[in-house]
Design an enzyme around this catalytic site. Sequence first.
Site, PDB file in Angstrom:
ATOM      1  N   GLY A  46       0.858  -1.176   0.000  1.00 51.98           N
ATOM      2  CA  GLY A  46       0.000   0.000   0.000  1.00 51.98           C
ATOM      3  C   GLY A  46       0.891   1.221   0.000  1.00 51.98           C
ATOM      4  O   GLY A  46       1.842   1.294  -0.782  1.00 51.98           O
ATOM      5  N   GLU A  47       0.614   2.131   0.883  1.00 47.16           N
ATOM      6  CA  GLU A  47       1.425   3.351   0.983  1.00 47.16           C
ATOM      7  C   GLU A  47       1.923   3.448   2.419  1.00 47.16           C
ATOM      8  O   GLU A  47       1.137   3.693   3.339  1.00 47.16           O
ATOM      9  CB  GLU A  47       0.576   4.565   0.577  1.00 47.16           C
ATOM     10  CG  GLU A  47       1.368   5.816   0.337  1.00 47.16           C
ATOM     11  CD  GLU A  47       2.510   5.628  -0.670  1.00 47.16           C
ATOM     12  OE1 GLU A  47       2.255   5.094  -1.766  1.00 47.16           O
ATOM     13  OE2 GLU A  47       3.643   6.006  -0.348  1.00 47.16           O
ATOM     14  N   SER A  48       3.211   3.212   2.590  1.00 43.54           N
ATOM     15  CA  SER A  48       3.739   3.102   3.961  1.00 43.54           C
ATOM     16  C   SER A  48       3.583   4.402   4.737  1.00 43.54           C
ATOM     17  O   SER A  48       3.385   4.377   5.958  1.00 43.54           O
ATOM     18  CB  SER A  48       5.193   2.635   3.919  1.00 43.54           C
ATOM     19  OG  SER A  48       5.967   3.471   3.091  1.00 43.54           O
ATOM     20  N   CYS A  78       6.054  -5.360   0.312  1.00 43.88           N
ATOM     21  CA  CYS A  78       6.170  -4.029  -0.286  1.00 43.88           C
ATOM     22  C   CYS A  78       6.120  -2.937   0.795  1.00 43.88           C
ATOM     23  O   CYS A  78       7.072  -2.818   1.561  1.00 43.88           O
ATOM     24  CB  CYS A  78       5.127  -3.874  -1.385  1.00 43.88           C
ATOM     25  SG  CYS A  78       5.651  -2.683  -2.614  1.00 43.88           S
ATOM     26  N   ARG A 105      12.779   3.477  -0.904  1.00 46.34           N
ATOM     27  CA  ARG A 105      11.409   3.435  -1.417  1.00 46.34           C
ATOM     28  C   ARG A 105      11.362   3.846  -2.890  1.00 46.34           C
ATOM     29  O   ARG A 105      12.189   4.633  -3.350  1.00 46.34           O
ATOM     30  CB  ARG A 105      10.517   4.382  -0.611  1.00 46.34           C
ATOM     31  CG  ARG A 105      10.395   3.982   0.849  1.00 46.34           C
ATOM     32  CD  ARG A 105       9.622   5.011   1.633  1.00 46.34           C
ATOM     33  NE  ARG A 105       8.277   5.177   1.121  1.00 46.34           N
ATOM     34  CZ  ARG A 105       7.545   6.274   1.303  1.00 46.34           C
ATOM     35  NH1 ARG A 105       8.033   7.306   1.959  1.00 46.34           N
ATOM     36  NH2 ARG A 105       6.334   6.339   0.826  1.00 46.34           N
ATOM     37  N   ILE A 133       5.054  -3.199  -7.558  1.00 44.89           N
ATOM     38  CA  ILE A 133       4.230  -2.000  -7.727  1.00 44.89           C
ATOM     39  C   ILE A 133       4.864  -0.870  -6.909  1.00 44.89           C
ATOM     40  O   ILE A 133       4.844  -0.905  -5.680  1.00 44.89           O
ATOM     41  CB  ILE A 133       2.775  -2.258  -7.259  1.00 44.89           C
ATOM     42  CG1 ILE A 133       2.166  -3.454  -8.012  1.00 44.89           C
ATOM     43  CG2 ILE A 133       1.930  -1.009  -7.448  1.00 44.89           C
ATOM     44  CD1 ILE A 133       0.813  -3.911  -7.479  1.00 44.89           C
ATOM     45  N   ARG A 134       5.463   0.047  -7.597  1.00 47.01           N
ATOM     46  CA  ARG A 134       6.181   1.145  -6.912  1.00 47.01           C
ATOM     47  C   ARG A 134       7.007   0.582  -5.755  1.00 47.01           C
ATOM     48  O   ARG A 134       6.920   1.007  -4.607  1.00 47.01           O
ATOM     49  CB  ARG A 134       5.214   2.238  -6.443  1.00 47.01           C
ATOM     50  CG  ARG A 134       4.475   2.903  -7.614  1.00 47.01           C
ATOM     51  CD  ARG A 134       3.573   4.039  -7.175  1.00 47.01           C
ATOM     52  NE  ARG A 134       4.349   5.061  -6.499  1.00 47.01           N
ATOM     53  CZ  ARG A 134       4.066   5.537  -5.274  1.00 47.01           C
ATOM     54  NH1 ARG A 134       3.036   5.083  -4.603  1.00 47.01           N
ATOM     55  NH2 ARG A 134       4.805   6.470  -4.755  1.00 47.01           N
ATOM     56  N   HIS A 169       4.657  -8.572  -4.478  1.00 43.02           N
ATOM     57  CA  HIS A 169       3.303  -8.848  -3.970  1.00 43.02           C
ATOM     58  C   HIS A 169       2.937 -10.318  -4.124  1.00 43.02           C
ATOM     59  O   HIS A 169       2.221 -10.688  -5.058  1.00 43.02           O
ATOM     60  CB  HIS A 169       2.282  -7.974  -4.710  1.00 43.02           C
ATOM     61  CG  HIS A 169       2.362  -6.542  -4.322  1.00 43.02           C
ATOM     62  ND1 HIS A 169       1.612  -6.010  -3.288  1.00 43.02           N
ATOM     63  CD2 HIS A 169       3.139  -5.545  -4.783  1.00 43.02           C
ATOM     64  CE1 HIS A 169       1.908  -4.736  -3.147  1.00 43.02           C
ATOM     65  NE2 HIS A 169       2.833  -4.424  -4.046  1.00 43.02           N
ATOM     66  N   GLU A 171       0.823 -11.899  -2.662  1.00 41.31           N
ATOM     67  CA  GLU A 171      -0.626 -12.103  -2.447  1.00 41.31           C
ATOM     68  C   GLU A 171      -1.407 -11.935  -3.746  1.00 41.31           C
ATOM     69  O   GLU A 171      -2.600 -12.259  -3.786  1.00 41.31           O
ATOM     70  CB  GLU A 171      -1.146 -11.131  -1.364  1.00 41.31           C
ATOM     71  CG  GLU A 171      -1.342  -9.687  -1.806  1.00 41.31           C
ATOM     72  CD  GLU A 171      -0.039  -8.884  -1.889  1.00 41.31           C
ATOM     73  OE1 GLU A 171       1.053  -9.473  -1.804  1.00 41.31           O
ATOM     74  OE2 GLU A 171      -0.129  -7.646  -2.057  1.00 41.31           O
TER      75      GLU A 171
HETATM   76  N1  GLN Z   1       5.669   2.981  -2.810  1.00 44.24           N
HETATM   77  C1  GLN Z   1       5.034   2.496  -1.616  1.00 44.24           C
HETATM   78  C2  GLN Z   1       5.704   3.054  -0.368  1.00 44.24           C
HETATM   79  O1  GLN Z   1       6.695   3.668  -0.457  1.00 44.24           O
HETATM   80  C3  GLN Z   1       5.031   0.985  -1.579  1.00 44.24           C
HETATM   81  C4  GLN Z   1       4.259   0.419  -2.744  1.00 44.24           C
HETATM   82  C5  GLN Z   1       3.536  -0.864  -2.483  1.00 44.24           C
HETATM   83  O2  GLN Z   1       3.348  -1.288  -1.343  1.00 44.24           O
HETATM   84  N2  GLN Z   1       3.058  -1.463  -3.538  1.00 44.24           N
HETATM   85  O3  GLN Z   1       5.241   2.857   0.713  1.00 44.24           O
END
Ligand code: GLN
Length: 187
Positions: A46-48, A78, A105, A133-134, A169, A171
């Site tokens: 997700g987005e940490s 991630c 990151r 993903i990112r 990922h 999952e």
């Molecule tokens: N870019 C996100 C972060 O820095 C991590 C991306 C992800 O969990 N798919 O938290």
Amino acid sequence: MKVGILALQGGFAAHARMLTGVGVDPVLVRTPADLDGIAGLVLPGGESTAMLTGLARDGLEAPLRSWARSGRPALGTCAGAILLAHAVTHPAQRSCDALDVDVERNAYGTQLDSFAAVVDAGGAFPALRAIFIRAPRIVRVGRAVEVLAHVAGDPVLVRAGATWAATFHPELGDDERVHRAWLREIS
Ligand code: GLN
């Protein structure tokens, strides 16, 4: 057996589906009390930064940190791997310091924000297809940390005891090997 999934933000539902599929009861963790009685904890992608905001808001940051540092089974994927790391850069932010790795990151650049790759031959998970993903890059691996998979020479799945982190990922898709292998730490 109950396994918690940090569920403040991000991809907790896909982990819940995968855990259910391998016969485990997922418990969504949103409060400190939710950590009681779980045998392991998944920290999703997700987005940490958003997760840290939620953790602080909900009084969960310190309990999560001590839970993760206790050596009980944890699987960070991630953003979850970023939360477990020792040090985080690009940009810097707080983390649980539960696994002796440093991460950068969003390290794979804008054109490659998302990509799939097959892990390098020779690791513990042959032909595993990893979705990024990112994604963060693991830029330092401590002496006690074992690398279970690489992609293009970068560590992408690491463990120290029952504390596991993936920069991809596991999952997503239908390959359950990473979850099953981590769950063996619990039983
Ligand atoms: N870019 C996100 C972060 O820095 C991590 C991306 C992800 O969990 N798919 O938290």
